[in-house]
Design an enzyme around this catalytic site. Structure first.
Site, PDB file in Angstrom:
ATOM      1  N   TYR A 248      39.675  27.165  45.136  1.00 10.30           N
ATOM      2  CA  TYR A 248      40.645  27.926  44.347  1.00 10.30           C
ATOM      3  C   TYR A 248      41.728  27.064  43.709  1.00 10.30           C
ATOM      4  O   TYR A 248      42.782  27.578  43.360  1.00 10.30           O
ATOM      5  CB  TYR A 248      41.303  28.990  45.228  1.00 10.30           C
ATOM      6  CG  TYR A 248      40.318  29.903  45.914  1.00 10.30           C
ATOM      7  CD1 TYR A 248      39.365  30.606  45.182  1.00 10.30           C
ATOM      8  CD2 TYR A 248      40.324  30.050  47.295  1.00 10.30           C
ATOM      9  CE1 TYR A 248      38.448  31.435  45.803  1.00 10.30           C
ATOM     10  CE2 TYR A 248      39.410  30.881  47.928  1.00 10.30           C
ATOM     11  CZ  TYR A 248      38.470  31.569  47.181  1.00 10.30           C
ATOM     12  OH  TYR A 248      37.564  32.387  47.805  1.00 10.30           O
TER      13      TYR A 248
ATOM     14  N   SER B 250      40.430  32.814  54.320  1.00  9.33           N
ATOM     15  CA  SER B 250      39.320  33.369  53.549  1.00  9.33           C
ATOM     16  C   SER B 250      38.177  32.350  53.478  1.00  9.33           C
ATOM     17  O   SER B 250      37.765  31.825  54.516  1.00  9.33           O
ATOM     18  CB  SER B 250      39.806  33.798  52.164  1.00  9.33           C
ATOM     19  OG  SER B 250      38.886  34.649  51.532  1.00  9.33           O
ATOM     20  N   TYR B 251      37.654  32.056  52.297  1.00  7.73           N
ATOM     21  CA  TYR B 251      36.599  31.044  52.166  1.00  7.73           C
ATOM     22  C   TYR B 251      37.042  29.729  52.808  1.00  7.73           C
ATOM     23  O   TYR B 251      36.231  28.981  53.351  1.00  7.73           O
ATOM     24  CB  TYR B 251      36.311  30.835  50.680  1.00  7.73           C
ATOM     25  CG  TYR B 251      35.073  30.015  50.369  1.00  7.73           C
ATOM     26  CD1 TYR B 251      33.868  30.638  50.061  1.00  7.73           C
ATOM     27  CD2 TYR B 251      35.115  28.624  50.340  1.00  7.73           C
ATOM     28  CE1 TYR B 251      32.724  29.896  49.747  1.00  7.73           C
ATOM     29  CE2 TYR B 251      33.988  27.874  50.036  1.00  7.73           C
ATOM     30  CZ  TYR B 251      32.796  28.513  49.742  1.00  7.73           C
ATOM     31  OH  TYR B 251      31.677  27.777  49.436  1.00  7.73           O
TER      32      TYR B 251
ATOM     33  N   TRP C 210      35.459  39.215  43.431  1.00  8.40           N
ATOM     34  CA  TRP C 210      35.433  37.802  43.818  1.00  8.40           C
ATOM     35  C   TRP C 210      34.500  37.005  42.917  1.00  8.40           C
ATOM     36  O   TRP C 210      34.832  35.899  42.475  1.00  8.40           O
ATOM     37  CB  TRP C 210      35.004  37.677  45.282  1.00  8.40           C
ATOM     38  CG  TRP C 210      35.099  36.281  45.827  1.00  8.40           C
ATOM     39  CD1 TRP C 210      36.168  35.425  45.746  1.00  8.40           C
ATOM     40  CD2 TRP C 210      34.077  35.565  46.537  1.00  8.40           C
ATOM     41  NE1 TRP C 210      35.879  34.234  46.363  1.00  8.40           N
ATOM     42  CE2 TRP C 210      34.606  34.287  46.855  1.00  8.40           C
ATOM     43  CE3 TRP C 210      32.786  35.891  46.934  1.00  8.40           C
ATOM     44  CZ2 TRP C 210      33.867  33.330  47.565  1.00  8.40           C
ATOM     45  CZ3 TRP C 210      32.050  34.940  47.647  1.00  8.40           C
ATOM     46  CH2 TRP C 210      32.587  33.679  47.950  1.00  8.40           C
TER      47      TRP C 210
ATOM     48  N   ASP D  58      42.524  43.541  56.766  1.00 10.33           N
ATOM     49  CA  ASP D  58      41.764  42.511  56.071  1.00 10.33           C
ATOM     50  C   ASP D  58      40.276  42.831  56.103  1.00 10.33           C
ATOM     51  O   ASP D  58      39.759  43.367  57.087  1.00 10.33           O
ATOM     52  CB  ASP D  58      42.010  41.148  56.725  1.00 10.33           C
ATOM     53  CG  ASP D  58      41.203  40.050  56.062  1.00 10.33           C
ATOM     54  OD1 ASP D  58      41.159  40.033  54.820  1.00 10.33           O
ATOM     55  OD2 ASP D  58      40.613  39.221  56.779  1.00 10.33           O
TER      56      ASP D  58
ATOM     57  N   HIS E 184      44.449  41.275  53.104  1.00 12.78           N
ATOM     58  CA  HIS E 184      43.946  39.906  52.922  1.00 12.78           C
ATOM     59  C   HIS E 184      45.063  38.987  52.435  1.00 12.78           C
ATOM     60  O   HIS E 184      45.202  37.868  52.901  1.00 12.78           O
ATOM     61  CB  HIS E 184      42.782  39.918  51.938  1.00 12.78           C
ATOM     62  CG  HIS E 184      41.991  38.642  51.960  1.00 12.78           C
ATOM     63  ND1 HIS E 184      41.217  38.257  53.024  1.00 12.78           N
ATOM     64  CD2 HIS E 184      41.861  37.645  51.037  1.00 12.78           C
ATOM     65  CE1 HIS E 184      40.640  37.093  52.776  1.00 12.78           C
ATOM     66  NE2 HIS E 184      41.015  36.698  51.574  1.00 12.78           N
TER      67      HIS E 184
END
Length: 571
Positions: free
Chosen positions: A47, A118-119, A166, A254, A283
């Site tokens: 990101y 997250s990722y 996403w 989340d 989230h």
């Protein structure tokens, strides 16, 4: 207040890291200005390292001021790094190479930690299975234990709003890297307006999701079951190999809360030094405000403070007491306070069945649906029509990632509870507080006129004034009732028993509040709509839509209920 020394910081941009296959990744390195050696904090993200998830965390320079070398790296094929980006595929081996590179930095003390959510939580866990000796401690936040269940799909249903939003958010950088400014602008517009196209059918030919720039979206749709494609990233088979301290951080609203809990439980059952921290958060952002609820001053973002304590202990050897505290740190909604526990689920849990009752017309707030702990005797089933062309709209819930285009957080459910395709079962006013903390399980007895359909469940806290706040929700696709690997159709008109995990929470239903359960067949666009016809592909369009008659049974032979984890209040 942190009284330790604060350092000035030097920043090196686009430092090159050569991987085993020759691909060059680039990172920004924030180093304290000193002759001393310092531990390294590594963040690997898709990101943009220049931002480094600052929407949740303090800036990397802030961490460097605390006495850490902070490395923020663009993963393969993203922003400044070379190669092709394929979500999930290269994070394990690339992570191992990056960790070993960070450990050898000239100013490094030899201790390496990782953080990110997250990722970016997953980019910690996957390489950790191969290099636990080089990696000292991690803090995976708001992440999952794999990419199938509770990431892309939920009990057979696509996590539609998350997956589509996403996928579109990942696309603009791909066009920018190719020098296609026109495509990049178009993709940005589509990303910001994807919420307007959640209703598009078929899913596998979406005009807002570009095949050249978001090919992975279509790849995910090609794997609707838990097959070998997904199993290659299943962390549950790796827990024995992840032998290092981890602080697992999550939020009750989340999308990845269940994976966060599974990671904690799976790793803590094999290795010591695991912690679980769960706030009342979506989230992101991690704030006390969650749409229609305010959880008070104590619900503010405490993650940076906790991470500094965590890494100070494991990477600097500071005995700050964090490992003397109980391993589970949860925010109890309703009480609006943090509480420490020694395990999850709590050992003192009293799993209590809450049964559905009605006179055969629990439809909407105007119906006769009630809820209590008494098993039913002879009662008529409730009937409603499910029309995929008019699904029940999502109000809040557990999704990702941008609140303006995905249903997230606590919302007043009354606008959907007025619908006749929503069955509403409400308890009497509570005479004392009732705490529900832990995993919630649904046992539904239901039939459908279709050979496949969905059943949705929602647990709701009803305030004295009538406001009805969603606490947790779940879904079960009928064809996936027995397995995520081998779905099969149902027989129209036959009563089936559906048992499934709804979700996890910590909520005190206060005195004079009421407990409510909603049953329906859609929660859209949080989840995709079933078209009421058995198929595992996502090629169905509007001509394939069928209406279905649904029946929910609650009698002596078919006692539909939810199992709530009730916690005694006399501690």
């Amino acid at each position: 207040m942190n009284s330790q020394r604060m350092y000035e910081v030097n920043v090196e941009r686009n430092v090159e890291i050569r991987l085993r296959d020759g691909i060059c990744l680039r990172a920004d390195v924030y180093s304290p200005i000193s002759e001393r050696k310092f531990p390294v904090l590594l963040m690997r993200l898709p990101y943009d390292k220049s931002v480094s998830e600052a929407i949740g965390y303090m800036h990397p320079e802030w961490y460097a001021r605390q006495g850490y070398i902070v490395v923020t790296q663009d993963v393969r094929g993203r922003y400044a790094s070379d190669g092709e980006f394929r979500p999930f595929f290269n994070e394990r081996q690339d992570g191992v190479d990056s960790i070993r590179w960070a450990k050898r930095l000239p100013q490094s003390s030899g201790k390496v930690g990782m953080y990110g959510f997250s990722y970016v939580g997953a980019t910690q866990l996957h390489p950790a299975a191969d290099c636990s000796e080089e990696l000292t401690a991690i803090a995976p936040a708001f992440t999952n234990d794999g990419y199938y269940e509770d990431w892309t799909y939920r009990n057979g249903a696509l996590h539609l709003a998350f997956v589509q939003s996403w996928a579109t958010s990942l696309a603009p950088d791909i066009a920018i890297r190719q020098g296609d400014a026109e495509a990049a602008g178009d993709l940005l517009r589509k990303m910001n307006r994807i919420g307007e196209r959640y209703d598009h059918l078929p899913l596998h030919a979406h005009p807002g999701i570009s095949k050249p720039f978001s090919p992975f979206y279509y790849e995910w749709l090609e794997h609707p079951t838990f097959d070998d494609y997904w199993k290659q990233w299943d962390l549950r088979i790796e827990y024995d190999n992840i032998k290092l301290p981890a602080m697992h951080i999550g939020g009750w609203y989340d999308i990845f809360i269940e994976g966060t809990i599974r990671n904690y439980r799976g790793m803590s059952s094999r290795h010591p030094n695991q912690k679980l921290v769960i706030g009342p958060w979506v989230h992101y952002p991690w704030t006390a405000l969650s749409r229609d609820a305010d959880y008070g001053e104590d619900a503010r973002n405490v993650v940076d403070h906790l991470q500094v304590r965590w890494f100070d202990y494991w990477l600097k050897g500071r005995d700050n007491g964090i490992m003397d505290e109980p391993s589970v740190h949860i925010f109890v909604m309703g009480d609006n306070a943090w509480r420490q526990e020694r395990e999850w689920p709590l050992a003192r849990t009293q799993y209590t069945k809450f049964y559905l009752h009605s006179e055969g017309n629990a439809n909407s707030l105007s119906g006769s649906g009630t809820l209590d702990t008494n098993a039913p005797d002879s009662e008529s089933c409730d009937i409603y029509a499910y029309n995929p062309l008019d699904p029940v709209p999502s109000l809040g819930g557990n999704s990702c990632c941008v609140p303006s285009i995905a249903p997230m957080g606590a919302r007043d459910q009354r606008p959907v509870e007025i619908r006749n395709d929503v069955l509403v079962y409400t308890s009497q006013e509570l005479t004392e507080d009732v705490e529900v903390t832990g995993p919630i399980r649904a046992v539904l007895y239901a039939s459908s006129s279709a050979d496949d359909t969905d059943f949705t469940v929602k647990l709701v806290d009803v305030h004295p004034g009538g406001k009805a706040i969603n606490i947790v929700q779940g879904i079960q696709r009928a064809s996936y009732r027995d397995s995520n690997e081998q779905p099969s159709p149902i027989e129209p008109g036959r009563i089936y028993k559906y048992e499934f995990h709804v979700g996890s929470t910590s909520q005190v239903f206060k005195k004079n509040h009421r407990i409510r359960i909603e049953i329906s067949s859609s929660n859209f666009p949080l989840y995709e709509r079933s078209l009421n016809s058995f198929r595992t592909d996502r090629e169905g369009d509007y001509t394939d839509v069928k209406a279905a008659t649904q029946k929910i049974y609650h009698d002596a032979e078919h006692p539909t209920h939810l199992v709530l984890p009730v916690i005694p209040r006399n501690r």
